[in-house]
Design an enzyme around this catalytic site. Structure first.
Site, short mmCIF file in Angstrom:
data_model
loop_
_atom_site.label_atom_id
_atom_site.label_comp_id
_atom_site.label_asym_id
_atom_site.label_seq_id
_atom_site.Cartn_x
_atom_site.Cartn_y
_atom_site.Cartn_z
N LYS A 188 0.78 -1.20 -0.02
CA LYS A 188 -0.04 0.03 0.03
C LYS A 188 0.80 1.33 -0.13
O LYS A 188 0.52 2.27 -0.78
CB LYS A 188 -0.70 -0.09 1.40
CG LYS A 188 -1.82 -1.32 1.36
CD LYS A 188 -2.71 -1.33 2.57
CE LYS A 188 -2.05 -1.25 3.93
NZ LYS A 188 -1.11 -2.45 4.18
N ARG A 204 -9.71 1.35 8.37
CA ARG A 204 -9.45 -0.02 8.72
C ARG A 204 -10.55 -0.75 9.42
O ARG A 204 -10.36 -2.02 9.72
CB ARG A 204 -8.27 0.06 9.41
CG ARG A 204 -6.82 -0.33 8.88
CD ARG A 204 -5.91 -0.09 9.91
NE ARG A 204 -4.45 -1.13 9.61
CZ ARG A 204 -3.41 -0.51 8.95
NH1 ARG A 204 -3.49 0.63 8.54
NH2 ARG A 204 -2.46 -1.38 8.86
N ARG A 212 12.01 -7.16 5.78
CA ARG A 212 12.07 -5.80 5.44
C ARG A 212 12.90 -4.80 6.50
O ARG A 212 13.03 -5.00 7.69
CB ARG A 212 10.46 -5.02 5.66
CG ARG A 212 10.64 -3.54 5.58
CD ARG A 212 9.06 -2.99 5.35
NE ARG A 212 8.38 -3.34 6.23
CZ ARG A 212 7.11 -2.62 6.33
NH1 ARG A 212 6.33 -2.30 5.21
NH2 ARG A 212 6.20 -2.98 7.37
N ARG A 237 11.28 -2.35 11.55
CA ARG A 237 10.08 -1.99 12.36
C ARG A 237 9.82 -2.95 13.49
O ARG A 237 10.08 -4.20 13.11
CB ARG A 237 8.83 -1.74 11.39
CG ARG A 237 8.57 -0.38 10.96
CD ARG A 237 7.62 -0.60 9.77
NE ARG A 237 6.35 -0.81 9.99
CZ ARG A 237 5.12 -0.58 9.53
NH1 ARG A 237 5.45 -0.21 8.29
NH2 ARG A 237 4.15 -1.19 9.75
N ARG A 287 -0.96 -8.98 13.18
CA ARG A 287 -1.46 -7.99 12.21
C ARG A 287 -2.21 -8.51 11.33
O ARG A 287 -3.34 -7.91 10.71
CB ARG A 287 -0.33 -7.06 11.68
CG ARG A 287 0.38 -6.20 12.62
CD ARG A 287 1.90 -5.92 12.25
NE ARG A 287 1.83 -5.12 11.02
CZ ARG A 287 2.71 -4.90 10.19
NH1 ARG A 287 4.14 -5.36 10.58
NH2 ARG A 287 2.87 -4.23 8.92
P1 AP5 Z 1 4.94 -1.62 1.90
O1 AP5 Z 1 4.45 -0.65 0.59
O2 AP5 Z 1 5.41 -1.16 2.93
O3 AP5 Z 1 3.51 -2.23 2.18
P2 AP5 Z 1 2.49 -1.83 3.16
O4 AP5 Z 1 1.07 -2.47 2.58
O5 AP5 Z 1 2.30 -0.31 3.16
O6 AP5 Z 1 2.77 -2.34 4.64
P3 AP5 Z 1 2.84 -1.68 6.03
O7 AP5 Z 1 3.66 -2.99 6.90
O8 AP5 Z 1 3.15 -0.34 6.33
O9 AP5 Z 1 1.19 -1.77 6.21
P4 AP5 Z 1 0.47 -1.86 7.32
O10 AP5 Z 1 -1.04 -1.54 6.90
O11 AP5 Z 1 0.69 -3.37 8.39
O12 AP5 Z 1 1.19 -1.02 8.48
P5 AP5 Z 1 0.67 0.50 8.68
O13 AP5 Z 1 2.01 1.33 9.08
O14 AP5 Z 1 -0.37 1.27 7.84
O15 AP5 Z 1 5.51 -2.83 1.22
C1 AP5 Z 1 6.10 -3.83 2.18
C2 AP5 Z 1 7.42 -4.48 1.86
O16 AP5 Z 1 7.20 -5.15 0.60
C3 AP5 Z 1 8.41 -3.35 1.44
O17 AP5 Z 1 9.63 -3.60 1.83
C4 AP5 Z 1 8.32 -3.14 0.09
O18 AP5 Z 1 9.30 -2.84 -0.55
C5 AP5 Z 1 7.98 -4.42 -0.41
N1 AP5 Z 1 7.23 -4.62 -1.74
C6 AP5 Z 1 5.98 -3.70 -1.83
N2 AP5 Z 1 5.57 -4.14 -3.13
C7 AP5 Z 1 6.13 -5.23 -3.69
C8 AP5 Z 1 6.17 -5.96 -4.70
N3 AP5 Z 1 5.19 -5.68 -5.80
N4 AP5 Z 1 6.93 -7.04 -4.81
C9 AP5 Z 1 7.84 -7.26 -3.81
N5 AP5 Z 1 8.06 -6.50 -2.81
C10 AP5 Z 1 7.09 -5.66 -2.60
O19 AP5 Z 1 0.20 0.48 10.24
C11 AP5 Z 1 0.96 0.02 11.47
C12 AP5 Z 1 -0.07 0.01 12.62
O20 AP5 Z 1 -0.72 1.37 13.10
C13 AP5 Z 1 -1.03 -0.79 12.51
O21 AP5 Z 1 -0.91 -2.06 12.83
C14 AP5 Z 1 -2.05 -0.23 13.38
O22 AP5 Z 1 -1.65 -0.44 14.87
C15 AP5 Z 1 -1.73 1.38 13.49
N6 AP5 Z 1 -2.77 1.76 12.45
C16 AP5 Z 1 -2.41 2.27 11.12
N7 AP5 Z 1 -3.52 2.82 10.50
C17 AP5 Z 1 -4.54 2.46 11.33
C18 AP5 Z 1 -6.08 2.52 11.16
N8 AP5 Z 1 -6.66 3.26 10.15
N9 AP5 Z 1 -6.75 2.21 12.44
C19 AP5 Z 1 -6.16 1.73 13.62
N10 AP5 Z 1 -5.02 1.39 13.88
C20 AP5 Z 1 -4.04 1.76 12.50
#
Ligand code: AP5
Length: 215
Positions: free
Chosen positions: A13, A88, A127, A160, A171
């Site tokens: 994402k 979410r 990662r 992370r 997660r």
């Molecule tokens: P990346 O692009 O970072 O993927 P992502 O989907 O953004 O992953 P995140 O781990 O950031 O998502 P998340 O939703 O769990 O965490 P968030 O920070 O939102 O890619 C991942 C890896 O894969 C990278 O190394 C990239 O290089 C690689 N990659 C990408 N595309 C690729 C491809 N096509 N092929 C190969 N490799 C690839 O949330 C963290 C925490 O915050 C949550 O757990 C929660 O506690 C809190 N939080 C955030 N938002 C909310 C909300 N709305 N409500 C409640 N709690 C929330």
């Protein structure tokens, strides 16, 4: 245009939101990045969010909705946004719809990146990222040239805390229980599109751009 990127942790994402925001001239708002910045700056919100994030649980809806509404009311958000990680839960989605309706706008497209759990685990447990410039690497599939240092700026790379395998599994459970049901919500609203998130990143970008074109 207001676009939402939905999908499991590690679906890409963040990677795709940056590209799509640039291509469509929209503001990229990542709820996870905003929360991590709040933690870094030791704000009250960051302090409240920390334990939830470290466990792999969702931060309470009220905190998130207030935080995102504040960002979305800034002038730079007026031309439209790419929302990454928000909403979410159904409660967050309903409040987002209400807020947009007050401004005579709406969610235009929701792209769900589909990816199986094993690939998520592989991507996240490998990662590493640069705290200086934000570049991400995978220790096996796309390692930096010099182990542990960023190719772009030389800064030491970090993991992370929520990328530890047990937290990644939690997660994923949280995603399947609380966020995945949003696909039905947005399908009912006629705005859901799905894209294979396991493909190479450039292929995924093109697929997202295609499904965002008006019919
Ligand atoms: P990346 O692009 O970072 O993927 P992502 O989907 O953004 O992953 P995140 O781990 O950031 O998502 P998340 O939703 O769990 O965490 P968030 O920070 O939102 O890619 C991942 C890896 O894969 C990278 O190394 C990239 O290089 C690689 N990659 C990408 N595309 C690729 C491809 N096509 N092929 C190969 N490799 C690839 O949330 C963290 C925490 O915050 C949550 O757990 C929660 O506690 C809190 N939080 C955030 N938002 C909310 C909300 N709305 N409500 C409640 N709690 C929330």
């Amino acid at each position: 245009m207001n676009l939402i990127l939905l999908g499991p942790p590690g679906a890409g994402k963040g990677t795709q939101a940056k590209r799509v925001a640039e291509a469509f001239k929209l503001l990229h708002l990542s709820s996870g990045d905003i929360l991590r910045a709040e933690r870094e700056n030791k704000t009250e919100l960051g302090r409240q969010a920390q334990a939830y994030m470290d466990r792999g649980d969702l931060v309470p809806d009220d905190l998130i909705v207030t935080m995102m509404q504040e960002r979305m009311s800034r002038p730079e958000a007026q031309a439209g946004v790419v929302l990454d990680g928000f909403p979410r839960t159904e409660a967050q989605a309903v409040r987002l719809d209400e807020r947009l309706a007050e401004k005579n706008t709406q969610v235009d497209v929701v792209v769900c990146l589909e990816l199986d759990d094993a690939l998520v685990e592989d991507r996240l447990t490998g990662r590493v990222y640069c705290p200086q410039c934000g570049h991400t690497y995978h220790t096996a599939h796309s390692p930096p040239k010099a182990a542990g240092a960023c190719d772009a700026c030389g800064q030491g790379l970090q993991r992370r805390p929520d990328d530890e395998v047990e937290v990644v599994r939690r997660r994923l459970r949280t995603y399947h229980e609380q966020t995945r049901p949003l696909t039905a919500y947005y399908r009912d609203h006629g705005v859901l599109r799905t894209v294979d998130g396991s493909a190479e990143a450039g292929v995924v970008t093109r697929a997202i751009q295609e499904v965002c074109q008006p019919a």
